[in-house]
Design an enzyme around this catalytic site. Structure first.
Site, PDB file in Angstrom:
ATOM      1  N   ASP A 156       0.875  -1.164   0.000  1.00  0.00           N
ATOM      2  CA  ASP A 156       0.000   0.000   0.000  1.00  0.00           C
ATOM      3  C   ASP A 156       0.915   1.218   0.000  1.00  0.00           C
ATOM      4  OD1 ASP A 156      -1.600   1.880   2.449  1.00  0.00           O
ATOM      5  OD2 ASP A 156      -2.403   1.557   0.444  1.00  0.00           O
ATOM      6  N   ASP A 194      -0.264   5.298   0.597  1.00  0.00           N
ATOM      7  CA  ASP A 194      -0.612   6.309   1.603  1.00  0.00           C
ATOM      8  C   ASP A 194      -0.671   5.655   2.984  1.00  0.00           C
ATOM      9  OD1 ASP A 194      -3.058   7.912  -0.591  1.00  0.00           O
ATOM     10  OD2 ASP A 194      -0.907   8.229  -0.390  1.00  0.00           O
TER      11      ASP A 194
END
Ligand SMILES: O=C(O)[C@H](O)[C@H](O)COP(=O)(O)O
Ligand SMILES: [Mg+2]
Length: 303
Positions: free
Chosen positions: A27, A29
């Site tokens: 991932d 952010d």
């Protein structure tokens, strides 16, 4: 549900954990960065994994950027990454619309409620669209707008899809226009429906929040194409051909990243505590989504 393993500061446990996987889905952010702030030792951690022969894929729900934009951001932050390694929800949505939904022209046009990332990926798939960053939609609603939307003269008859993503310029005109298209039968899609966005070490309204007014007005939920949707997992698997049992999802959010890895039946999931969820969110009794292991910050893997 077994207790997640805390890896920070435990070299042997870290090595044992990393040795279980050949592929890491990262991932972005809340794991690599918080907005333009890069977390400590992120480039070193990714380099270490590459040197250990691991395959890396960057799987983000943030639809404001295209894969090409992410490549620029990686370069700017000194992170070695290829554009082919990026799999964003804007790309996921564009592929879904062009190759799976594949509505026959002319009624295959998209009304976009979102930013440039979506537009670039729709262009890459030759999908026609309106709205998005068009300045014509970044203004206040006028009485003529109400009349034109109501009688359809202000609407494009070729629009067959409404696609929402994180929109930093959401307003009443966009919501009203999207609502009219949905009332006229347009398909309702979202790149993702994350409620919040980790930026500058704080939480801000996410794509799910900027699209919420349209959902409420339409009384309908969009088909969400980002994590934890398994449609996205299938697309990633189809592109990268990895062994799920030897693959680990690394993320900061339980109801997208970790759920994505668990429902995708990946070999493992690693939570990083620099974004949306805190350890209390998965250590408490009865937590539905529990990662296999967790670290305070991603850089703990090379500490
Ligand atoms: O609101 C959003 O779109 C999300 O908060 C943002 O996209 C999360 O991105 P990710 O953590 O999946 O990189
Ligand atoms: Mg995140």
């Amino acid at each position: 549900m077994s207790q997640p393993k805390y890896l920070t500061g435990d070299k042997a446990a870290i090595q044992e954990f990393l040795d279980r996987f050949d592929v890491f889905l990262f991932d972005c952010d809340g794991v690599l960065w918080s907005g333009d702030h890069l977390f400590p030792k992120v480039p070193e951690t990714l380099d270490m994994l590459r040197k250990a022969g691991k395959q890396l894929v960057f799987v983000t729900n943030n639809s404001t950027k295209s894969r090409a934009d992410y490549k620029k951001k990686f370069d700017k932050m000194g992170i070695e990454a290829k554009v082919e390694e990026v799999f964003g929800s804007s790309y996921s949505a564009a592929v879904y619309i062009a190759r799976i939904l594949a509505l026959p022209p002319p009624k295959n046009k998209v009304f976009v409620v979102g930013e440039t990332g979506i537009e670039q990926e729709l262009d890459a798939e030759s999908v026609p669209y309106i709205g998005g960053t068009d300045p014509a939609f970044r203004r206040d609603m006028t009485p003529d707008d109400f009349a034109g939307l109501a009688n359809g003269s202000a609407l494009d008859p070729d629009v067959g899809i409404v696609l929402t993503g994180l929109d930093f310029h959401i307003n009443y005109l966009k919501m009203a226009t999207a609502h009219q298209y949905l009332q006229r039968g347009a398909k309702f899609l979202a790149t993702n429906i994350d409620s919040s966005l980790p930026m500058s070490h704080a939480l801000f309204p996410g794509a799910g929040s900027t699209g919420a007014g349209i959902r409420y007005a339409a009384g309908a939920d969009p088909v969400a194409l980002g994590k934890p949707s398994q449609a996205m997992m299938e697309a990633i698997e189809g592109k990268f051909h990895f062994d799920k049992a030897r693959t680990c999802m690394v993320g900061d959010r339980l109801n997208t990243d970790i759920k994505f890895g668990i429902e995708g039946k990946l070999g493992g999931t690693l939570a990083v505590l620099t974004g949306v969820n805190k350890k209390e969110d998965f250590l408490r009794e009865g937590s539905e989504v529990v990662p296999m292991a967790y670290v305070d910050v991603l850089g703990d893997l090379v500490a």
